[in-house]
Write an enzyme that holds these catalytic residues in place. Sequence first.
Site, short mmCIF file in Angstrom:
data_model
loop_
_atom_site.label_atom_id
_atom_site.label_comp_id
_atom_site.label_asym_id
_atom_site.label_seq_id
_atom_site.Cartn_x
_atom_site.Cartn_y
_atom_site.Cartn_z
N LYS A 174 0.84 -1.20 0.00
CA LYS A 174 0.00 0.00 0.00
C LYS A 174 0.88 1.25 0.00
CE LYS A 174 -3.87 -2.38 2.14
NZ LYS A 174 -4.61 -2.77 3.34
N GLN B 225 -4.93 -1.86 9.51
CA GLN B 225 -4.73 -3.16 8.85
C GLN B 225 -5.29 -4.31 9.70
OE1 GLN B 225 -3.37 -3.50 5.70
NE2 GLN B 225 -3.96 -5.64 5.90
N ASP C 142 -11.39 2.55 4.00
CA ASP C 142 -11.76 1.13 3.85
C ASP C 142 -13.28 0.97 3.71
OD1 ASP C 142 -9.60 -0.56 3.61
OD2 ASP C 142 -9.28 -0.77 5.78
#
Length: 282
Positions: free
Chosen positions: A52, A96, A119
């Site tokens: 990422k 994460q 997200d």
Amino acid sequence: MAELSVLSGRKFAKEVRRNLAEKIEKISGRPPGLAVVIVGDDPASRVYVSMKEKACGRVGIVSTAVNLDESVSQEELLQEINKLNESPSVDGILCQLPLPAHISADVVASAILPEKDVDGFHPVNVGRLWRGEDGLFPCTPVGIIALLKHHNIKIDGADAVIVGRSNIVGKPMAALLLRESATVSITHSHTSDLQGLCRKADILIAAVGRPRFITREFVKPGATVIDVGINRTDDGLVGDVDFENVAPICGAITPVPGGVGPLTIAFLLSNTLKSRTNGVVS
Ligand code: NDP
């Protein structure tokens, strides 16, 4: 039957990133900023975070990694998230997964400001998604819709079947397909006659987490098959679809690797730009 089309997510993601880089270059003021919070030392999580970060750098997004020890308390983690919520140079925040057992992923998702929730896991964004409003939505399903559209695969009126009902993939996938006027079935481990239902699908999405679970018995000839699965096996990385077995009968299929995976990251970058520009991405 028309010739099989292998839908390369890798190729399309490159195009998406090129587009984003052009848009980011034109932004006046500071570049978009993404903060990635990682708790503990899970090797797979580290790999994802580093992918990422690299992807951010390639399009001109400033990424900041916040590394926290496995033993961090939920309260301390929430304090870190609060700092990022308040930081004017941070447009997007993600934590994460997986998180250690003593930390609730739901509590963490709800602590991130909906406007910075790249997200798309915050309940406000989930609500916006199901209500048909604009918001930040989960990157994997968003990427899949974009891939289908990119390849002119008809969603409107299609029978779509999703195998898997997770909050990360299955459910948001269903909401997005519904917004595009597909007729959607969500299946799971309690579904009776899973094969029969899948065989009716014009678009079959596999998000099961079981290597090569979907064989040709699940697939209607000519269907589009999207493989979300990422399974580490002795044979290396494999999807939820038995590619060799299914490819000869379907119309289009995504490979693993090089299918849905690269799209997830590309659309994380896209969500970060969307946050930076308050939802306006021309
Ligand atoms: P989850 O484990 O959260 O969900 C799996 C789903 O599959 C559940 O709903 C489960 O049903 C269902 N399922 C399991 N076994 C069966 C069965 N025998 N028959 C029918 N349904 C079944 O997984 P995720 O949604 O998080 O991920 C799915 C896969 O996608 C994984 O391989 C993951 O690594 C991958 N992934 C890939 C991404 C990418 O970028 N390519 C992004 C995110 C995930 P039930 O609810 O009844 O238990």
